[in-house]
Enzyme design. Structure first.
Site, PDB file in Angstrom:
ATOM      1  CG  HIS A 126      -1.934  -1.037   1.282  1.00 27.77           C
ATOM      2  ND1 HIS A 126      -2.842  -1.246   0.264  1.00 27.77           N
ATOM      3  CD2 HIS A 126      -2.201  -1.995   2.211  1.00 27.77           C
ATOM      4  CE1 HIS A 126      -3.619  -2.277   0.581  1.00 27.77           C
ATOM      5  NE2 HIS A 126      -3.242  -2.756   1.752  1.00 27.77           N
ATOM      6  CG  ASP A 163      -2.775  -8.344   1.026  1.00 26.25           C
ATOM      7  OD1 ASP A 163      -2.095  -8.688   2.003  1.00 26.25           O
ATOM      8  OD2 ASP A 163      -3.736  -7.542   1.105  1.00 26.25           O
ATOM      9  CG  HIS A 165      -6.435  -5.171   2.143  1.00 26.63           C
ATOM     10  ND1 HIS A 165      -5.889  -6.099   3.007  1.00 26.63           N
ATOM     11  CD2 HIS A 165      -7.481  -4.612   2.788  1.00 26.63           C
ATOM     12  CE1 HIS A 165      -6.592  -6.085   4.140  1.00 26.63           C
ATOM     13  NE2 HIS A 165      -7.557  -5.217   4.035  1.00 26.63           N
TER      14      HIS A 165
HETATM   15  N1  Q9C Z   1     -11.258   2.402   8.109  1.00 26.33           N
HETATM   16  C1  Q9C Z   1      -2.346  -5.025   4.504  1.00 26.33           C
HETATM   17  O1  Q9C Z   1      -2.981  -6.069   4.503  1.00 26.33           O
HETATM   18  N2  Q9C Z   1      -7.752  -0.859   7.084  1.00 26.33           N
HETATM   19  N3  Q9C Z   1      -2.880  -3.857   4.881  1.00 26.33           N
HETATM   20  C2  Q9C Z   1      -8.204   0.510   7.143  1.00 26.33           C
HETATM   21  C3  Q9C Z   1      -9.949   2.144   7.595  1.00 26.33           C
HETATM   22  C4  Q9C Z   1      -6.429  -0.959   6.547  1.00 26.33           C
HETATM   23  C5  Q9C Z   1      -4.260  -3.777   5.271  1.00 26.33           C
HETATM   24  C6  Q9C Z   1      -9.580   0.661   7.678  1.00 26.33           C
HETATM   25  C7  Q9C Z   1      -6.084  -2.356   6.130  1.00 26.33           C
HETATM   26  C8  Q9C Z   1      -4.669  -2.403   5.597  1.00 26.33           C
HETATM   27  C9  Q9C Z   1      -0.885  -5.017   4.185  1.00 26.33           C
HETATM   28 ZN    ZN Z   2      -4.029  -7.035   3.014  1.00 24.08          ZN
END
Ligand code: Q9C
Ligand code: ZN
Length: 350
Positions: A126, A163, A165
């Site tokens: 990210h 992944d 995401h």
């Molecule tokens: N309301 C990886 O899996 N969540 N990152 C944000 C905001 C972030 C995941 C929620 C999730 C990040 C590397």
């Molecule tokens: Zn992730």
């Protein structure tokens, strides 16, 4: 096949805050499972990366941003977003995570190993040129891809990111080049962070057709992913003929992950790894490096890491009996998505 595990103690020293899902225990537990499975006595070589020049990080990130991360750790830690923060060790850990990738590449290209698993934290996919995001600081896989192009004269790198995401940082790093083909599987951005990674994001300019997104419906599982591999990833690999394959491994595509709503099983994930190894065998002279990104169920990160190393080493895969049956409507949705991705990329790589 010879496999390498790249790991450094600093990876467990970075802490966002106690109770944060991206926590040191992810690696602590996985490393214990790897030791217990005796993989390190069965052909998996463990390597600790050394320091790298910061220029390798600057190949993807601005100096100002890298300096901001360094300063934040020097001061003991700071928040970059509400859920992405540093402690005193984060800068060193993040540089060492990037070093893990370039070390793995050097060793693979020197013929010291066929492949590698960089079991690092913080994760990277990210992270953007000038900002930390989604628990990530430096984009380890993007730094590795850029290092392959700039330092090793490689012309075609294929990145497969499964992944849960979307790998927004990786996509954006290579959105306008044909030298890196990004293929991202993730839960549809309408229903999950970071809210990007739609099928019509296909790349621009020279990079048009070299960015492929598969935004999966919530609940998508082994059948959906394996069909998409057969109909999209395999033909892409055959058309592109990558000289090196990099993989963003994220165990948050698993059905029991607390942060996502996908439906993969451990055996499904092992099958994906098996396919990727076959593409590496066929097209990239076996050269493949896998980077740990997310995954927040500690048992799944452990079992999945054991399975990944077994696959990379050509050993039998330990069976874990986790079951999930995806909804037939979800599988139908995936077929439609695959048709749409084929259409969007028709006349490009597909
Ligand atoms: N309301 C990886 O899996 N969540 N990152 C944000 C905001 C972030 C995941 C929620 C999730 C990040 C590397
Ligand atoms: Zn992730």
């Amino acid at each position: 096949m010879t496999a390498m595990l790249v790991y450094h103690e600093l990876y467990e020293k970075h802490l966002i805050n106690p109770g944060h899902p991206e926590r040191p225990e992810r690696l602590e537990k996985a490393l214990k499972a790897i030791r217990d499975s005796r993989l390190l006595e069965r052909g998996v070589q463990m390597v600790t990366p050394g320091q790298i020049p910061l220029e390798r990080v600057y190949a993807i990130h601005s100096r100002e941003y890298v300096e901001a991360v360094r300063q934040s750790s020097m001061r003991g830690g700071a928040l970059f977003t509400p859920d992405t923060g540093t402690n005193a060790y984060t800068f060193d850990a993040a540089v060492m995570a990037a070093a893990g990738g370039t070390t793995a590449i050097d060793k693979i290209l020197a013929g010291e190993t066929d492949n590698a698993y960089i079991m690092c934290r913080p994760p990277g996919h990210h992270a953007e040129e000038g900002r930390a995001f989604g628990f990530c600081f430096f984009n380890n896989i993007a730094i590795a891809a850029q290092y392959l192009l700039q330092r090793h004269g490689i012309q075609r790198v294929m990145i497969v990111d499964y992944d849960g995401h979307h790998g927004n940082g990786t996509q954006n790093s290579f959105y306008s080049t044909d030298k890196v083909l990004y293929v991202g599987f993730h839960q549809d951005g309408r229903w999950l962070f970071p809210g990007t990674g739609f099928a019509d994001e296909i790349g621009t300019g020279e990079g048009r057709g070299y960015n492929v997104n598969l935004p999966m419906c919530p609940g998508a599982g082994d059948d959906s992913y394996l069909l998409a591999f057969s109909r999209i990833v395999e033909p892409l690999a055959a058309a592109y003929r990558p000289e090196f394959i990099l993989v963003s491994v994220g165990y948050d595509c698993h059905h029991s992950d607390p942060l996502t709503n996908l439906g993969m099983t451990l055996s499904g994930i092992a099958s994906l790894n098996g396919r990727l190894l076959r593409y590496a065998e066929e097209y990239s002279n076996r050269r493949i490096a896998c980077f740990l990104e997310g995954g927040y169920n500690l048992d799944v990160v452990s079992a999945g890491s054991v399975n990944l190393l077994e696959g990379l080493a050509g050993l039998p895969i330990t069976a874990y009996d986790d079951h999930y049956k995806e909804n037939p409507a979800c599988f139908e949705y995936t077929k439609g998505l695959i048709d749409r991705v084929e259409d969007l990329h028709h006349g490009l790589l597909l």
